[in-house]
Design a protein around this motif. Structure first.
Motif, mmCIF file in Angstrom:
data_model
loop_
_atom_site.group_PDB
_atom_site.id
_atom_site.type_symbol
_atom_site.label_atom_id
_atom_site.label_comp_id
_atom_site.label_asym_id
_atom_site.label_seq_id
_atom_site.Cartn_x
_atom_site.Cartn_y
_atom_site.Cartn_z
ATOM 1 N N HIS A 6 1.374 0.899 1.952
ATOM 2 C CA HIS A 6 0.789 0.165 3.075
ATOM 3 C C HIS A 6 0.534 1.093 4.259
ATOM 4 C CE1 HIS A 6 1.637 -3.447 0.807
ATOM 5 N NE2 HIS A 6 2.896 -3.067 0.691
ATOM 6 N N GLN A 7 -0.591 0.896 4.912
ATOM 7 C CA GLN A 7 -1.008 1.775 5.999
ATOM 8 C C GLN A 7 0.014 1.789 7.127
ATOM 9 O OE1 GLN A 7 -3.881 3.769 5.965
ATOM 10 N NE2 GLN A 7 -2.828 4.707 7.693
ATOM 11 N N GLU A 8 0.605 0.636 7.423
ATOM 12 C CA GLU A 8 1.556 0.612 8.537
ATOM 13 C C GLU A 8 2.787 1.461 8.249
ATOM 14 O OE1 GLU A 8 2.043 -3.434 6.368
ATOM 15 O OE2 GLU A 8 0.435 -2.031 6.899
ATOM 16 N N VAL A 9 3.181 1.540 6.967
ATOM 17 C CA VAL A 9 4.316 2.387 6.598
ATOM 18 C C VAL A 9 3.948 3.862 6.773
ATOM 19 C CG1 VAL A 9 5.849 3.105 4.723
ATOM 20 C CG2 VAL A 9 5.284 0.679 5.026
ATOM 21 N N ILE A 10 2.745 4.233 6.329
ATOM 22 C CA ILE A 10 2.281 5.614 6.503
ATOM 23 C C ILE A 10 2.262 5.979 7.983
ATOM 24 C CG2 ILE A 10 0.282 7.148 6.258
ATOM 25 C CD1 ILE A 10 -0.361 5.699 3.646
ATOM 26 N N ASP A 11 1.737 5.095 8.809
ATOM 27 C CA ASP A 11 1.667 5.361 10.250
ATOM 28 C C ASP A 11 3.062 5.514 10.856
ATOM 29 O OD1 ASP A 11 -1.084 5.151 10.042
ATOM 30 O OD2 ASP A 11 -1.156 3.078 10.761
ATOM 31 N N GLN A 12 3.986 4.656 10.451
ATOM 32 C CA GLN A 12 5.352 4.727 10.976
ATOM 33 C C GLN A 12 6.030 6.019 10.542
ATOM 34 O OE1 GLN A 12 7.116 1.152 9.449
ATOM 35 N NE2 GLN A 12 5.954 -0.194 10.815
ATOM 36 N N GLN A 13 5.872 6.368 9.271
ATOM 37 C CA GLN A 13 6.534 7.571 8.771
ATOM 38 C C GLN A 13 5.913 8.836 9.357
ATOM 39 O OE1 GLN A 13 7.206 7.693 4.544
ATOM 40 N NE2 GLN A 13 8.163 5.679 4.511
ATOM 41 N N LEU A 14 4.598 8.808 9.606
ATOM 42 C CA LEU A 14 3.961 9.952 10.252
ATOM 43 C C LEU A 14 4.514 10.144 11.658
ATOM 44 C CD1 LEU A 14 1.865 12.207 10.357
ATOM 45 C CD2 LEU A 14 0.174 10.506 11.093
#
Length: 214
Positions: A6-14
């Motif tokens: 999920h994009q929101e997970v990628i954004d959070q982890q970045l």
């Protein structure tokens, strides 16, 4: 750790990765947004990765496009096994990849390989389960775990574009061999998959071409 489907997970982890290693801030600025093409785990995802072994992104995409027109063979292991070799004429798959796909399809149909279970295993266990099959090396297994299983902590040190990207971005004096790159990437745990996405995107932005493997 949540998977990176999920994009929101990628954004959070970045965001967490950039906080963890401040050197990556300019890399992220040059790379731009991370929007990888994620795929569901299963035969189709693994077949897509196998098709892309040792090929450019464009060549792999063309082969997958042709393969996808052969009924359900690219999506269903039983359908692949039912398709004789002649049914793959013109697709562009090498003989070794045809055999690797047959081996994987047979293992899935026979219940020897459970890709759904592998998606939830620790990285080391998942890699061991996948690389036991001839034709699936570390790169193939790692790319599958990242882009299909969505595992958050994988860094494919054997990927040439990834190695060149880290060399450029961090200004390394010498070529980053896999063992050295693994040591460098250890600083980005437990977000190594997002770190890999970042460096692929950076390399693509600098070279103005697509290098994301799938």
């Amino acid at each position: 750790m949540p998977n990176i489907h999920h994009q929101e997970v990628i954004d959070q982890q970045l965001a967490q990765l950039l906080e963890q290693d401040r050197r990556l801030a300019p890399v992220s600025q040059a790379a731009g947004p991370l929007h990888p093409r994620m795929h569901p785990p299963g035969f189709e995802g693994l077949a897509r990765v196998i098709c892309g072994q040792q090929l450019s992104v464009a060549s792999a995409g063309a082969i997958w496009q042709r393969f996808s027109t052969r009924g359900d063979a690219a999506r269903d292991p039983g359908s692949y096994l039912a398709l004789c070799d002649a049914g793959l004429d013109g697709v562009g798959l090498s003989r070794s990849k045809v055999q690797t796909l047959r081996t994987v399809a047979r293992a899935l149909v026979d219940g020897q390989l459970d890709l759904a279970a592998i998606a939830g295993q620790p990285v080391a266990d998942a890699l061991a389960a996948l690389t036991r099959y001839k034709g699936i090396g570390p790169w193939t297994a790692e790319i599958y775990l990242m882009f299909c299983a969505g595992h958050p902590d994988v860094f494919p040190v054997g990927d040439l574009a990834l190695r060149k990207s880290v060399e450029m971005a961090l200004g390394l004096d010498e070529a980053a061999q896999p063992s050295a790159l693994a040591r460098i990437a250890s600083a980005w745990a437990p977000y190594r998959s997002v770190a890999a996405l970042l460096f692929w995107r950076y390399y693509g932005a600098v070279r103005n071409k697509e290098v994301m493997p799938v």
